[in-house]
Design a protein around this motif. Sequence first.
Motif, PDB file in Angstrom:
ATOM      1  N   LEU A   1       0.814  -1.252  -0.065  1.00 61.89           N
ATOM      2  CA  LEU A   1      -0.175   0.008  -0.019  1.00 61.89           C
ATOM      3  C   LEU A   1       0.729   1.140   0.032  1.00 61.89           C
ATOM      4  CD1 LEU A   1      -2.935  -1.248   2.421  1.00 61.89           C
ATOM      5  CD2 LEU A   1      -3.076  -0.476  -0.121  1.00 61.89           C
ATOM      6  N   SER A   2       1.974   1.278   0.625  1.00 64.29           N
ATOM      7  CA  SER A   2       2.861   2.307   0.838  1.00 64.29           C
ATOM      8  C   SER A   2       3.424   2.780  -0.680  1.00 64.29           C
ATOM      9  CB  SER A   2       4.002   2.070   1.581  1.00 64.29           C
ATOM     10  OG  SER A   2       3.696   1.885   2.968  1.00 64.29           O
ATOM     11  N   VAL A   3       3.740   1.691  -1.416  1.00 66.73           N
ATOM     12  CA  VAL A   3       4.184   1.888  -2.725  1.00 66.73           C
ATOM     13  C   VAL A   3       3.095   2.163  -3.652  1.00 66.73           C
ATOM     14  CG1 VAL A   3       5.258   0.681  -4.790  1.00 66.73           C
ATOM     15  CG2 VAL A   3       6.359   0.618  -2.331  1.00 66.73           C
ATOM     16  N   GLU A   4       1.897   1.281  -3.673  1.00 63.69           N
ATOM     17  CA  GLU A   4       1.013   1.653  -4.771  1.00 63.69           C
ATOM     18  C   GLU A   4       0.009   2.758  -4.597  1.00 63.69           C
ATOM     19  OE1 GLU A   4      -1.123  -2.129  -5.216  1.00 63.69           O
ATOM     20  OE2 GLU A   4       0.595  -3.216  -5.920  1.00 63.69           O
ATOM     21  N   THR A   5      -0.106   3.321  -3.154  1.00 62.73           N
ATOM     22  CA  THR A   5      -0.677   4.423  -3.197  1.00 62.73           C
ATOM     23  C   THR A   5       0.061   5.752  -3.650  1.00 62.73           C
ATOM     24  OG1 THR A   5       0.068   4.820  -0.879  1.00 62.73           O
ATOM     25  CG2 THR A   5      -2.131   3.897  -1.324  1.00 62.73           C
ATOM     26  N   ARG A   6       1.236   5.611  -3.860  1.00 56.86           N
ATOM     27  CA  ARG A   6       2.311   6.498  -4.494  1.00 56.86           C
ATOM     28  C   ARG A   6       2.258   6.245  -6.147  1.00 56.86           C
ATOM     29  NH1 ARG A   6       1.915   6.237   1.226  1.00 56.86           N
ATOM     30  NH2 ARG A   6       2.574   8.205   1.983  1.00 56.86           N
ATOM     31  N   GLY A   7       1.640   5.575  -6.445  1.00 54.33           N
ATOM     32  CA  GLY A   7       1.492   5.262  -8.164  1.00 54.33           C
ATOM     33  C   GLY A   7       2.652   4.309  -8.408  1.00 54.33           C
ATOM     34  N   GLY A   8       3.176   3.541  -7.526  1.00 55.49           N
ATOM     35  CA  GLY A   8       4.236   2.666  -8.082  1.00 55.49           C
ATOM     36  C   GLY A   8       3.704   1.073  -8.250  1.00 55.49           C
ATOM     37  N   ASP A   9       4.395   0.379  -8.723  1.00 56.55           N
ATOM     38  CA  ASP A   9       4.082  -1.176  -8.733  1.00 56.55           C
ATOM     39  C   ASP A   9       5.152  -1.882  -7.914  1.00 56.55           C
ATOM     40  OD1 ASP A   9       3.670  -3.932  -9.420  1.00 56.55           O
ATOM     41  OD2 ASP A   9       3.810  -3.546 -11.729  1.00 56.55           O
ATOM     42  N   VAL A  10       4.553  -2.501  -6.823  1.00 58.57           N
ATOM     43  CA  VAL A  10       5.465  -3.051  -5.691  1.00 58.57           C
ATOM     44  C   VAL A  10       5.997  -4.347  -6.344  1.00 58.57           C
ATOM     45  CG1 VAL A  10       3.862  -4.933  -5.079  1.00 58.57           C
ATOM     46  CG2 VAL A  10       5.477  -3.762  -3.497  1.00 58.57           C
ATOM     47  N   GLU A  11       5.677  -4.935  -7.463  1.00 58.28           N
ATOM     48  CA  GLU A  11       6.463  -5.980  -7.943  1.00 58.28           C
ATOM     49  C   GLU A  11       7.532  -5.615  -8.759  1.00 58.28           C
ATOM     50  OE1 GLU A  11       4.326  -9.128 -10.129  1.00 58.28           O
ATOM     51  OE2 GLU A  11       3.184  -9.413  -8.354  1.00 58.28           O
ATOM     52  N   ASN A  12       7.560  -4.174  -9.030  1.00 61.02           N
ATOM     53  CA  ASN A  12       8.849  -3.941  -9.789  1.00 61.02           C
ATOM     54  C   ASN A  12      10.044  -3.616  -8.818  1.00 61.02           C
ATOM     55  OD1 ASN A  12       8.251  -3.495 -12.470  1.00 61.02           O
ATOM     56  ND2 ASN A  12       7.182  -1.577 -12.022  1.00 61.02           N
ATOM     57  N   MET A  13       9.713  -3.696  -7.391  1.00 61.36           N
ATOM     58  CA  MET A  13      10.521  -3.529  -6.361  1.00 61.36           C
ATOM     59  C   MET A  13      11.125  -4.998  -6.064  1.00 61.36           C
ATOM     60  SD  MET A  13      10.371  -1.329  -2.757  1.00 61.36           S
ATOM     61  CE  MET A  13       9.211  -2.723  -1.942  1.00 61.36           C
ATOM     62  N   TRP A  14      10.574  -5.931  -5.500  1.00 61.37           N
ATOM     63  CA  TRP A  14      11.082  -6.949  -5.304  1.00 61.37           C
ATOM     64  C   TRP A  14      10.543  -8.218  -5.902  1.00 61.37           C
ATOM     65  CZ3 TRP A  14      10.421  -5.354   0.387  1.00 61.37           C
ATOM     66  CH2 TRP A  14      11.223  -4.431   0.949  1.00 61.37           C
ATOM     67  N   GLY A  15       9.630  -8.033  -7.114  1.00 58.35           N
ATOM     68  CA  GLY A  15       9.129  -9.109  -7.794  1.00 58.35           C
ATOM     69  C   GLY A  15       8.164  -9.561  -6.896  1.00 58.35           C
ATOM     70  N   PRO A  16       7.463 -10.770  -7.144  1.00 54.79           N
ATOM     71  CA  PRO A  16       6.291 -11.340  -6.738  1.00 54.79           C
ATOM     72  C   PRO A  16       6.437 -11.452  -5.132  1.00 54.79           C
ATOM     73  CG  PRO A  16       6.665 -12.559  -8.672  1.00 54.79           C
ATOM     74  CD  PRO A  16       8.006 -11.714  -8.467  1.00 54.79           C
ATOM     75  N   HIS A  17       5.388 -11.379  -4.482  1.00 57.66           N
ATOM     76  CA  HIS A  17       5.646 -11.563  -2.815  1.00 57.66           C
ATOM     77  C   HIS A  17       6.061 -12.934  -2.567  1.00 57.66           C
ATOM     78  CE1 HIS A  17       4.046 -11.807   1.274  1.00 57.66           C
ATOM     79  NE2 HIS A  17       4.986 -10.964   1.399  1.00 57.66           N
ATOM     80  N   ARG A  18       6.999 -13.204  -1.572  1.00 56.27           N
ATOM     81  CA  ARG A  18       7.398 -14.372  -1.181  1.00 56.27           C
ATOM     82  C   ARG A  18       8.570 -14.774  -2.042  1.00 56.27           C
ATOM     83  NH1 ARG A  18       5.250 -16.207   3.214  1.00 56.27           N
ATOM     84  NH2 ARG A  18       3.291 -15.585   3.896  1.00 56.27           N
ATOM     85  N   SER A  19       9.005 -13.952  -2.932  1.00 60.03           N
ATOM     86  CA  SER A  19      10.168 -14.374  -3.880  1.00 60.03           C
ATOM     87  C   SER A  19      11.479 -14.011  -2.840  1.00 60.03           C
ATOM     88  CB  SER A  19      10.407 -13.193  -5.021  1.00 60.03           C
ATOM     89  OG  SER A  19      10.531 -11.910  -4.500  1.00 60.03           O
ATOM     90  N   LYS A  20      12.825 -14.310  -3.350  1.00 61.81           N
ATOM     91  CA  LYS A  20      13.780 -14.329  -2.654  1.00 61.81           C
ATOM     92  C   LYS A  20      14.132 -12.789  -1.979  1.00 61.81           C
ATOM     93  CE  LYS A  20      19.094 -14.789  -3.158  1.00 61.81           C
ATOM     94  NZ  LYS A  20      20.155 -15.412  -4.317  1.00 61.81           N
TER      95      LYS A  20
END
Length: 251
Positions: free
Chosen positions: A125-144
């Motif tokens: 929510l911190s990333v996406e409410t600022r217009g970002g795509d959280v998967e661009n940060m660390w990939g899919p959740h529970r990834s390495k």
Amino acid sequence: MLDGVGAPITSTGWAHQAEIADRLRDENVHVVNPAGAYASYYTDWEETDPTLGHNKWETFLTEELPAIVDKRLNTNGKAAVGGISMGGQAAMHLAATHPDVYDAVMSFSGFYSTMDQLGYQTVRLSVETRGGDVENMWGPHRSKRWAENDTISHPEGLRGKAVYFSAGNAEIGEADLEQYGANYQSLLIGLVLEKGVYENSKAFEKALDRAGVEHRVDFSDTGLHNWPNFLKNFDSGWDHIKPALYGGDVE
């Protein structure tokens, strides 16, 4: 000293909210405030984000900035990292993951889990409410990459460092009422955020105890997720990490 999620390019919260220059005016320390880390989590992103851009903060903070500071400011070779909220979470991760860079860490109202649902949703929510795509940060959740940033599951890198963190208990105090005024929506958001921080900080304290990592933690009697609450325990945090920066001789 790292900012929270709203970190602007023009200044830092540590400069205009905490007035850090005045706060540490009489201390023998250099304070560096990187600006412009808006919703970045001070991390290296997997992909360039269309809105939040090309973020390689971890590389900057651990591989590039320390050498510049040491050379230009003639330091004693000791360094610490600290922050509030998003910056506090990042500071604890950086100190645990790069033990050769930082001798101490202090975090105010950080959240140290990324793998559980509350941690994931907080970051998302911190990333996406600022217009970002959280998967661009660390990939899919529970990834390495998500696991690597879950400091609560691997705090061993903090051994031998001066470790400090604090949190409010999400009870509304006078400073919170003054901070929010009649803005009840912001007050509610601050309450919910700090309640999660409080519970996670309790869990982090237990994780550090299990790992045998010495630390100090302070839980305030009141306090929501805001600068007045972040700064309540600043002096305690600074006093705790100062010996590590001064080489043990505080005087």
